[in-house]
Design a protein around this motif. Structure first.
Motif, PDB file in Angstrom:
ATOM      1  N   PHE A 118       0.887  -1.145   0.000  1.00 33.30           N
ATOM      2  CA  PHE A 118       0.000   0.000   0.000  1.00 33.30           C
ATOM      3  C   PHE A 118       0.929   1.199   0.000  1.00 33.30           C
ATOM      4  N   CYS A 119       0.641   2.190  -0.806  1.00 34.91           N
ATOM      5  CA  CYS A 119       1.570   3.285  -0.999  1.00 34.91           C
ATOM      6  C   CYS A 119       0.840   4.616  -1.058  1.00 34.91           C
ATOM      7  N   SER A 120       1.491   5.643  -0.557  1.00 31.04           N
ATOM      8  CA  SER A 120       1.032   7.014  -0.703  1.00 31.04           C
ATOM      9  C   SER A 120       2.261   7.901  -0.609  1.00 31.04           C
ATOM     10  N   VAL A 121       2.181   9.082  -1.192  1.00 34.78           N
ATOM     11  CA  VAL A 121       3.307  10.009  -1.191  1.00 34.78           C
ATOM     12  C   VAL A 121       2.890  11.269  -0.448  1.00 34.78           C
ATOM     13  N   TYR A 122       3.768  11.733   0.452  1.00 34.92           N
ATOM     14  CA  TYR A 122       3.475  12.895   1.299  1.00 34.92           C
ATOM     15  C   TYR A 122       4.644  13.875   1.287  1.00 34.92           C
ATOM     16  N   ASP A 123       4.303  15.132   1.475  1.00 42.03           N
ATOM     17  CA  ASP A 123       5.309  16.169   1.669  1.00 42.03           C
ATOM     18  C   ASP A 123       4.828  17.034   2.836  1.00 42.03           C
ATOM     19  N   ASN A 124       5.433  16.846   4.000  1.00 43.44           N
ATOM     20  CA  ASN A 124       5.066  17.584   5.215  1.00 43.44           C
ATOM     21  C   ASN A 124       3.553  17.552   5.462  1.00 43.44           C
ATOM     22  N   LYS A 125       3.011  16.353   5.552  1.00 41.51           N
ATOM     23  CA  LYS A 125       1.601  16.062   5.837  1.00 41.51           C
ATOM     24  C   LYS A 125       0.659  16.327   4.658  1.00 41.51           C
ATOM     25  N   LYS A 126       1.157  16.888   3.581  1.00 38.62           N
ATOM     26  CA  LYS A 126       0.330  17.119   2.400  1.00 38.62           C
ATOM     27  C   LYS A 126       0.354  15.874   1.518  1.00 38.62           C
ATOM     28  N   VAL A 127      -0.835  15.407   1.131  1.00 36.63           N
ATOM     29  CA  VAL A 127      -0.935  14.220   0.287  1.00 36.63           C
ATOM     30  C   VAL A 127      -0.582  14.599  -1.149  1.00 36.63           C
ATOM     31  N   ILE A 128       0.456  13.969  -1.667  1.00 35.76           N
ATOM     32  CA  ILE A 128       0.868  14.182  -3.054  1.00 35.76           C
ATOM     33  C   ILE A 128       0.204  13.128  -3.951  1.00 35.76           C
ATOM     34  N   LYS A 129       0.141  11.899  -3.460  1.00 35.37           N
ATOM     35  CA  LYS A 129      -0.551  10.800  -4.166  1.00 35.37           C
ATOM     36  C   LYS A 129      -1.393  10.054  -3.147  1.00 35.37           C
ATOM     37  N   GLU A 130      -2.675   9.916  -3.445  1.00 33.29           N
ATOM     38  CA  GLU A 130      -3.610   9.176  -2.586  1.00 33.29           C
ATOM     39  C   GLU A 130      -3.195   7.709  -2.508  1.00 33.29           C
TER      40      GLU A 130
END
Length: 189
Positions: A118-130
């Motif tokens: 399961f994967c998601s991408v974040y930048d300082n708590k901001k969701v970049i990829k769901e």
């Protein structure tokens, strides 16, 4: 009092938090496939240890997945049942990949079995990829797309006490029982 519950990813994590947002106690049991059998017993044991009753917990903070299909349902079923019995309790939800990411610039991965994550991408708590499901080859492509993002995998080096306290404001407050719903990512679900 507040209680954090994570049953989503082959572990049981409970964190009891007081009204001033101080950790009272943390309980973690890793590598358990019997989370449905042990969760309520361990919640009651934790509360008893501090002379508390379940009805003294006003706020429940729970991960909603993605993760193990059964594990995701355990924590959510508990809070859904408690909210049904007492509409005055507060339920707050967050996705398990986001709690793992903390405030880092990262690719957050949790084992989905069969060489997938399961994967998601974040930048300082901001969701970049769901949240989505990824395999080894696609992960390499994702790393190339985000070369300056660290990888955090399977709660490795995650201090739940710190991460949960830092994320309390990021949990979504649920008003209606019908809104207590899981994140399932696998295609067959």
């Amino acid at each position: 009092m507040k209680l954090f519950i994570d049953t989503t990813n082959w572990q049981l994590c409970l964190i009891l938090i007081d009204e001033e947002n101080h950790i009272v106690e943390e309980f973690i049991q890793r590598d358990t496939k019997k989370v449905s059998d042990i969760t309520m017993t361990n919640i009651i044991n934790l509360l008893n240890k501090h002379n508390l009753k379940l009805n003294q917990i006003s706020d429940f903070y729970v991960t909603k997945g993605p993760g193990s299909y059964s594990g995701v349902r355990v924590g959510l079923t508990i809070v859904k049942t408690l909210k049904t019995l007492n509409d005055q309790i507060n339920v707050f939800l967050i996705d398990s990949l986001k709690i793992q990411a903390g405030n880092q610039k990262c690719i957050s991965l949790l084992d989905a079995r069969s060489n997938k994550w399961f994967c998601s991408v974040y930048d300082n708590k901001k969701v970049i990829k769901e949240p989505f499901l990824i395999d080894e080859d696609t992960l390499k492509e994702l790393q190339a797309e985000y070369p300056d993002y660290i990888i955090i995998k399977d709660y490795d080096h995650v201090d739940f006490k710190v991460y949960v306290l830092n994320a309390l404001a990021d949990f979504e407050k649920i008003e209606n029982i019908s809104d207590i719903s899981p994140i399932y990512v696998k295609s067959f679900i």
